[in-house]
Design a protein around this motif. Structure first.
Motif, PDB file in Angstrom:
ATOM      1  N   THR A   1      38.989  35.773  19.567  1.00 11.75           N
ATOM      2  CA  THR A   1      40.561  35.740  19.274  1.00 11.75           C
ATOM      3  C   THR A   1      40.742  36.502  18.078  1.00 11.75           C
ATOM      4  N   ALA A   2      39.804  37.105  17.575  1.00 13.09           N
ATOM      5  CA  ALA A   2      40.054  37.877  16.291  1.00 13.09           C
ATOM      6  C   ALA A   2      40.475  39.392  16.590  1.00 13.09           C
ATOM      7  N   ASP A   3      40.810  40.133  15.732  1.00 13.40           N
ATOM      8  CA  ASP A   3      41.094  41.511  15.935  1.00 13.40           C
ATOM      9  C   ASP A   3      42.158  41.939  16.885  1.00 13.40           C
ATOM     10  N   LEU A   4      43.375  41.041  16.649  1.00 13.35           N
ATOM     11  CA  LEU A   4      44.345  41.286  17.570  1.00 13.35           C
ATOM     12  C   LEU A   4      45.689  42.184  16.849  1.00 13.35           C
TER      13      LEU A   4
ATOM     14  N   SER B   1      42.740  38.482  47.803  1.00 15.76           N
ATOM     15  CA  SER B   1      44.119  38.107  48.235  1.00 15.76           C
ATOM     16  C   SER B   1      44.129  38.634  49.677  1.00 15.76           C
ATOM     17  N   SER B   2      45.351  38.314  50.388  1.00 11.01           N
ATOM     18  CA  SER B   2      45.491  39.065  51.621  1.00 11.01           C
ATOM     19  C   SER B   2      46.237  40.273  51.725  1.00 11.01           C
ATOM     20  N   TYR B   3      46.412  40.883  50.543  1.00  9.31           N
ATOM     21  CA  TYR B   3      46.972  42.088  50.138  1.00  9.31           C
ATOM     22  C   TYR B   3      46.213  43.323  50.018  1.00  9.31           C
ATOM     23  N   HIS B   4      46.885  44.556  50.368  1.00 11.86           N
ATOM     24  CA  HIS B   4      45.898  45.646  49.934  1.00 11.86           C
ATOM     25  C   HIS B   4      46.359  46.148  48.589  1.00 11.86           C
ATOM     26  N   PHE B   5      45.935  45.539  47.519  1.00 13.08           N
ATOM     27  CA  PHE B   5      46.119  46.320  46.256  1.00 13.08           C
ATOM     28  C   PHE B   5      45.451  47.453  46.048  1.00 13.08           C
ATOM     29  N   GLN B   6      45.849  48.412  45.376  1.00 11.53           N
ATOM     30  CA  GLN B   6      45.110  49.818  44.786  1.00 11.53           C
ATOM     31  C   GLN B   6      45.394  49.646  43.316  1.00 11.53           C
ATOM     32  N   THR B   7      44.084  49.617  42.732  1.00 16.84           N
ATOM     33  CA  THR B   7      44.028  49.657  41.365  1.00 16.84           C
ATOM     34  C   THR B   7      43.208  50.746  40.777  1.00 16.84           C
ATOM     35  N   ARG B   8      43.504  51.179  39.417  1.00 13.87           N
ATOM     36  CA  ARG B   8      42.742  52.544  38.683  1.00 13.87           C
ATOM     37  C   ARG B   8      42.786  52.026  37.522  1.00 13.87           C
ATOM     38  N   LEU B   9      41.710  52.021  36.752  1.00  8.23           N
ATOM     39  CA  LEU B   9      41.060  51.768  35.555  1.00  8.23           C
ATOM     40  C   LEU B   9      41.556  53.023  34.620  1.00  8.23           C
ATOM     41  N   TYR B  10      42.271  52.769  33.464  1.00  7.24           N
ATOM     42  CA  TYR B  10      42.451  53.816  32.282  1.00  7.24           C
ATOM     43  C   TYR B  10      41.665  53.102  31.175  1.00  7.24           C
ATOM     44  N   PRO B  11      40.292  53.325  30.849  1.00  4.35           N
ATOM     45  CA  PRO B  11      39.610  52.585  29.956  1.00  4.35           C
ATOM     46  C   PRO B  11      40.155  52.926  28.572  1.00  4.35           C
ATOM     47  N   ALA B  12      40.138  51.694  27.859  1.00  3.65           N
ATOM     48  CA  ALA B  12      40.864  51.746  26.504  1.00  3.65           C
ATOM     49  C   ALA B  12      39.990  50.878  25.502  1.00  3.65           C
ATOM     50  N   ILE B  13      40.003  50.993  24.246  1.00  2.00           N
ATOM     51  CA  ILE B  13      39.385  49.976  23.374  1.00  2.00           C
ATOM     52  C   ILE B  13      40.252  49.122  23.161  1.00  2.00           C
ATOM     53  N   MET B  14      39.898  47.831  23.200  1.00  2.00           N
ATOM     54  CA  MET B  14      40.984  46.570  23.239  1.00  2.00           C
ATOM     55  C   MET B  14      40.869  45.740  22.176  1.00  2.00           C
ATOM     56  N   GLN B  15      39.813  46.192  21.045  1.00  2.05           N
ATOM     57  CA  GLN B  15      40.062  45.365  19.702  1.00  2.05           C
ATOM     58  C   GLN B  15      39.433  46.328  18.734  1.00  2.05           C
ATOM     59  N   GLY B  16      40.162  45.857  17.331  1.00  3.82           N
ATOM     60  CA  GLY B  16      39.811  46.847  16.382  1.00  3.82           C
ATOM     61  C   GLY B  16      40.682  47.836  16.182  1.00  3.82           C
TER      62      GLY B  16
ATOM     63  N   GLN C   1      41.247  50.918  16.539  1.00  5.69           N
ATOM     64  CA  GLN C   1      41.404  52.026  17.521  1.00  5.69           C
ATOM     65  C   GLN C   1      42.360  51.583  18.600  1.00  5.69           C
ATOM     66  N   VAL C   2      42.524  50.354  18.699  1.00  3.40           N
ATOM     67  CA  VAL C   2      43.369  49.777  19.870  1.00  3.40           C
ATOM     68  C   VAL C   2      44.724  50.768  19.983  1.00  3.40           C
ATOM     69  N   GLU C   3      45.567  50.763  18.991  1.00  5.61           N
ATOM     70  CA  GLU C   3      46.685  51.540  19.173  1.00  5.61           C
ATOM     71  C   GLU C   3      46.568  52.766  19.614  1.00  5.61           C
ATOM     72  N   HIS C   4      45.785  53.721  19.148  1.00  2.00           N
ATOM     73  CA  HIS C   4      45.606  55.179  19.714  1.00  2.00           C
ATOM     74  C   HIS C   4      45.118  54.965  21.172  1.00  2.00           C
ATOM     75  N   SER C   5      43.970  54.194  21.295  1.00  2.00           N
ATOM     76  CA  SER C   5      43.427  54.229  22.732  1.00  2.00           C
ATOM     77  C   SER C   5      44.348  53.813  23.760  1.00  2.00           C
ATOM     78  N   ILE C   6      45.198  52.707  23.511  1.00  2.00           N
ATOM     79  CA  ILE C   6      46.151  52.259  24.644  1.00  2.00           C
ATOM     80  C   ILE C   6      47.119  53.518  24.799  1.00  2.00           C
ATOM     81  N   ILE C   7      47.887  54.087  23.768  1.00  2.00           N
ATOM     82  CA  ILE C   7      48.764  55.068  23.885  1.00  2.00           C
ATOM     83  C   ILE C   7      48.334  56.266  24.705  1.00  2.00           C
TER      84      ILE C   7
END
Length: 408
Positions: free
Chosen positions: A222-225, A174-189, A191-197
């Motif tokens: 699509t599974a493990d949601l 994009s033409s905009y100066h976005f700044q992002t930072r990743l906070y890694p988490a487990i996204m299926q299974g 451990q999703v709840e505790h990892s995202i919290i």
């Protein structure tokens, strides 16, 4: 008479024969999965039933779904229920009993009813939604305002997820100066709840650095949601002080996480497009305001110019009118001043005449003519004889002449 004694194998064989003869049908059973694992294409389960009041297990059993059946039942369940079989799910299984002399008893699964699981999941989801609403937190995220300049983004995702890369690349293009930072988490299974919290807690410690949070999953099955449908995770997201945008990549159903978030989109790419669109809207609003200001200022300047022109046209006539009025006023004031001065002069002249008369009446020469004299010493009039000491020279002024005397 001595009773017969069996070997363990003989006794187990007797049990197997009894089960084969008496329980030779298939049965539908409702149970919760306490354990579910896949090994060499077979699905091994532990079934459990809990007391509704105390939640204490009152029945347990082992169950197996052989590879020949699981190859069809497993994918069918995931496609229909939107998730794989896992511990904690309520299930309705079609089974028949099997007892093996070496491995013991287990139920053999020949069919699975995904609609039963869906119904139970829907019930549990509804209970969580009602609890969130009763706590007054369900709509808290919707009440937050997304910054019109939302450029600093905290991202919760799997570090290796393709969706995360798509999200970052879309923003970078994009033409905009976005700044992002990743906070890694487990996204299926599980451990999703505790990892995202945990990730949310880390972001909260640096909350002043960000305008919003994006939770993206993308690239997974699509599974493990089920991890996105928990009460604890929903409470944490709903009460988070920054707007949270979710793009966990499933269209079939809306998770509770999606429901309580500030904005739900389908994919990580859609999340990036949403943020870019938000800045586009801000830029457009700024441009519109600029155009409106220019139009307003131009219109105002034209109106003021017209007013100045009209005033300029009226100035000669107004000046002439004002001049006439002022001249008449000056004439009137001049006449009034002249009259006032004349009256003042007359009064002053009369007063002078009175003073002259009084001064003339007090003229000493008139007194001298009437026989009076004036005695002085060194030019000062003597009014008291006691002031004169013997031998003092005094001067007496008469109407005609002056007498100099020595006092005795």
């Amino acid at each position: 008479m001595r009773k017969a004694t069996f070997s363990l194998y003989e006794l187990n064989s007797l049990v197997r024969q009894t089960i084969d003869q008496t329980l030779n049908e298939e049965y539908w059973v409702e149970a919760e999965l306490a354990e579910c694992r896949i090994n060499r294409g077979h699905c091994y389960m532990e079934l459990i039933q809990k007391d509704e009041q105390s939640n204490t297990p009152i029945a347990r059993a082992q169950a197996k779904c052989w590879q020949s059946s699981w190859a069809m039942l497993g994918p069918y369940f995931e496609k229909t229920a939107g998730q794989a079989l896992h511990a904690g799910l309520k299930t309705r299984l079609k089974v028949y009993p099997q007892f093996h002399e070496t491995y013991g008893f287990s139920w053999i699964v020949t069919d699975i009813d995904p609609t039963y699981t869906l119904g139970d999941l829907a019930r549990r989801k509804l209970e969580i939604i009602q609890q969130l609403k009763s706590q007054g937190v369900f709509d808290l995220q919707k009440e937050l305002k997304l910054s019109p300049f939302c450029l600093n983004i905290a991202v919760i995702s799997s570090e290796t997820a393709a969706g995360y890369g798509d999200f970052v690349n879309q923003l970078a293009d994009s033409s905009y100066h976005f700044q992002t930072r990743l906070y890694p988490a487990i996204m299926q299974g599980e451990q999703v709840e505790h990892s995202i919290i945990d990730a949310l807690n880390s972001i909260y410690n640096e909350i002043e650095n960000y305008d919003c949070v994006v939770i993206i999953r993308g690239g997974g099955a699509t599974a493990d949601l089920s991890g996105f449908d928990t009460l604890t995770l929903a409470e944490n997201v709903a009460q988070f002080p920054l707007p949270i945008i979710t793009g966990i990549g499933h269209d079939r159903d809306e998770s509770i996480l999606d429901m309580v978030s500030h904005q739900r989109v389908k994919t990580p790419t859609a999340a990036a497009q949403f943020l870019i669109g938000s800045i586009d809207t801000t830029v457009q609003r700024i441009d519109n305001c600029q155009e409106r200001m220019i139009r307003y200022i131009t219109s105002r300047m034209e109106a003021e110019h017209l007013k100045v022109t009209r005033l300029a046209d009226r100035i000669p006539a107004l000046f002439s009118l004002v001049r006439t009025r002022q001249e008449a006023r000056i004439d009137t004031l001049s006449t009034r001043i002249q009259s006032a001065l004349t009256l003042t002069f007359e009064k002053q002249r009369h007063q002078l005449q009175l003073l002259q008369q009084r001064a003339k009446a007090l003229d000493p020469t008139l007194l001298l003519k009437r026989g009076y004299s004036i005695t002085t010493r060194q030019g000062r009039v003597i009014k008291n004889a006691a002031e004169i000491k013997p031998g003092t020279e005094i001067e007496t002024r008469l109407e005609q002449g002056i007498i100099i005397s020595i006092a005795k």
